[in-house]
Design a protein around this motif. Structure first.
Motif, mmCIF file in Angstrom:
data_model
loop_
_atom_site.group_PDB
_atom_site.id
_atom_site.type_symbol
_atom_site.label_atom_id
_atom_site.label_comp_id
_atom_site.label_asym_id
_atom_site.label_seq_id
_atom_site.Cartn_x
_atom_site.Cartn_y
_atom_site.Cartn_z
ATOM 1 N N ALA A 153 6.219 -0.684 -23.391
ATOM 2 C CA ALA A 153 6.137 -0.236 -21.997
ATOM 3 C C ALA A 153 5.696 -1.347 -21.044
ATOM 4 N N HIS A 156 8.870 -6.517 -19.272
ATOM 5 C CA HIS A 156 9.942 -6.525 -18.272
ATOM 6 C C HIS A 156 10.881 -7.663 -18.626
ATOM 7 N N ASN A 248 15.241 -2.827 -20.224
ATOM 8 C CA ASN A 248 14.176 -2.294 -19.363
ATOM 9 C C ASN A 248 14.213 -0.767 -19.329
ATOM 10 N N ASP A 249 15.423 -0.184 -19.319
ATOM 11 C CA ASP A 249 15.530 1.271 -19.384
ATOM 12 C C ASP A 249 14.922 1.801 -20.672
ATOM 13 N N ALA A 251 12.636 0.290 -22.557
ATOM 14 C CA ALA A 251 11.194 0.060 -22.549
ATOM 15 C C ALA A 251 10.456 1.098 -21.716
ATOM 16 N N SER A 252 11.107 1.650 -20.706
ATOM 17 C CA SER A 252 10.465 2.685 -19.883
ATOM 18 C C SER A 252 10.372 4.019 -20.619
ATOM 19 N N LEU A 253 11.106 4.117 -21.730
ATOM 20 C CA LEU A 253 11.205 5.380 -22.455
ATOM 21 C C LEU A 253 10.524 5.350 -23.810
ATOM 22 N N ASP A 255 9.416 2.608 -27.534
ATOM 23 C CA ASP A 255 9.154 1.291 -28.096
ATOM 24 C C ASP A 255 10.255 0.914 -29.077
#
Length: 336
Positions: A153, A156, A248-249, A251-253, A255
């Protein structure tokens, strides 16, 4: 299927300013081994490597330093998937504009993500097994990204840092049972994409230097033939969502770990094509599972022939200047 040297074009490890290592996973009647492709031969790696993540812990130069004097002709070994289980397989859907158009999604606003089971992994020359009752088996040639470090998370990813996260690139095929995807209860994409042998990978893993990853990802061509008829052809510049956006999408959701695989989507030319009748079936029979599946199969198979035993898929991937060859797949369809 054993490796065949005629399917592995001779390709030096260095052309121009690029340095890549092509790592193979193979067997000679025993436990899997790892090696580096050296023109028409495989040079085994010295040391213990259990998984793809173990391989990607070392940079290309260190892997080359692990090569001994022994060599095996490619024709004498069985080529295995260079991506090993356990792994998470995260997939992008409709990530080429022509595929989105053919699927009825002409304007993409969000990245479509889904998963495949790790047990779907198979080799570049292994047969693809059509499950019992499957009537709409389809192909999806894809570029795969293999992580060399965790993605969490707090990360970036930018174009400049792609090489910090992506350790290897690999040719893949996201085999799909369309009648399961759209016919099972509430549209079972995971079930329709996760049968064993539904994720052929390889024949080798291309491992570039970190600072070469972004450039490679800008100039990859990918193609698939069915029974010698060209069905899919695209360039990585046609991506709707670039690899850094996709990571990045993800990582936002969730691991990812080293050795996990991200499939970047397939171009147009798959067998299933969107149509007004199919759309009407999906909307009017959404809650009528058995009726929906029967209607979808009847409509789709009336206008297209899906994969069946004795069909042969051939796929290849390379840079647009032919400097880096990612290998070829030759896949026969068989029934379970």
């Amino acid at each position: 299927m054993s490796g065949d040297s005629s399917r592995f074009p001779s390709d030096p490890l260095k052309k121009g300013n690029e340095m890549v290592v092509k790592v193979t996973r193979f067997a000679i009647g025993g436990e899997p081994l790892w090696g580096i492709l050296d023109e028409e031969e495989i040079a085994p790696l010295e040391g213990t490597f259990v998984s793809t993540a173990d391989i990607l812990r070392l940079p290309p130069a260190h892997l080359k330093a692990r090569v001994g004097a022994e060599r095996f002709p490619i024709s004498s070994v069985t080529i295995l998937s260079p991506v090993t289980a356990p792994t998470q397989i995260v997939c992008q859907g409709l990530n080429y504009a022509d595929h989105a158009d053919q699927s009825g999604h002409s304007s993409r606003q969000k990245n479509l993500l889904f998963m495949k089971a790790a047990s779907s992994l198979s080799g570049a020359f292994d047969p693809v097994i059509r499950p019992p009752g499957c009537q709409m088996l389809d192909y999806e040639v894809e570029l795969g990204l293999v992580l060399k470090r965790p993605l969490t998370a707090g990360d970036h990813v930018t174009r400049e840092t792609l090489g910090d996260f992506i350790g290897g690139l690999v040719l893949c095929n996201d085999i799909s049972a369309r009648d399961v995807m759209f016919g099972e209860a509430f549209l079972q994409w995971f079930r329709g994409k996760s049968a064993r042998t539904f994720c052929p990978c390889g024949p080798w893993l291309v491992i570039p230097e970190a600072d070469e990853v972004a450039d490679l990802l800008d100039r990859i061509e990918i193609r698939l033939w069915l029974n010698d008829e060209l069905r899919q052809s695209a360039h990585s510049r046609d991506f709707v969502f670039r690899p850094e956006t996709c990571l990045n999408d993800i990582a936002s959701l969730m691991d990812l770990a080293a050795g996990d695989l991200v499939l970047t989507g397939t171009p147009g030319g798959v067998i299933l094509q969107a149509s007004v009748p199919l759309a009407q079936i999906l909307t009017t029979k959404l809650f009528k599972d058995s009726e929906r599946k029967e209607a979808i199969v009847q409509e789709a198979t009336a206008h297209a022939r899906y994969l069946a035993p004795d069909d042969i898929m051939r796929a290849e991937m390379r840079t647009d200047d032919s400097a880096v060859d990612f290998g070829r797949q030759l896949l026969a369809i068989v029934d379970a």
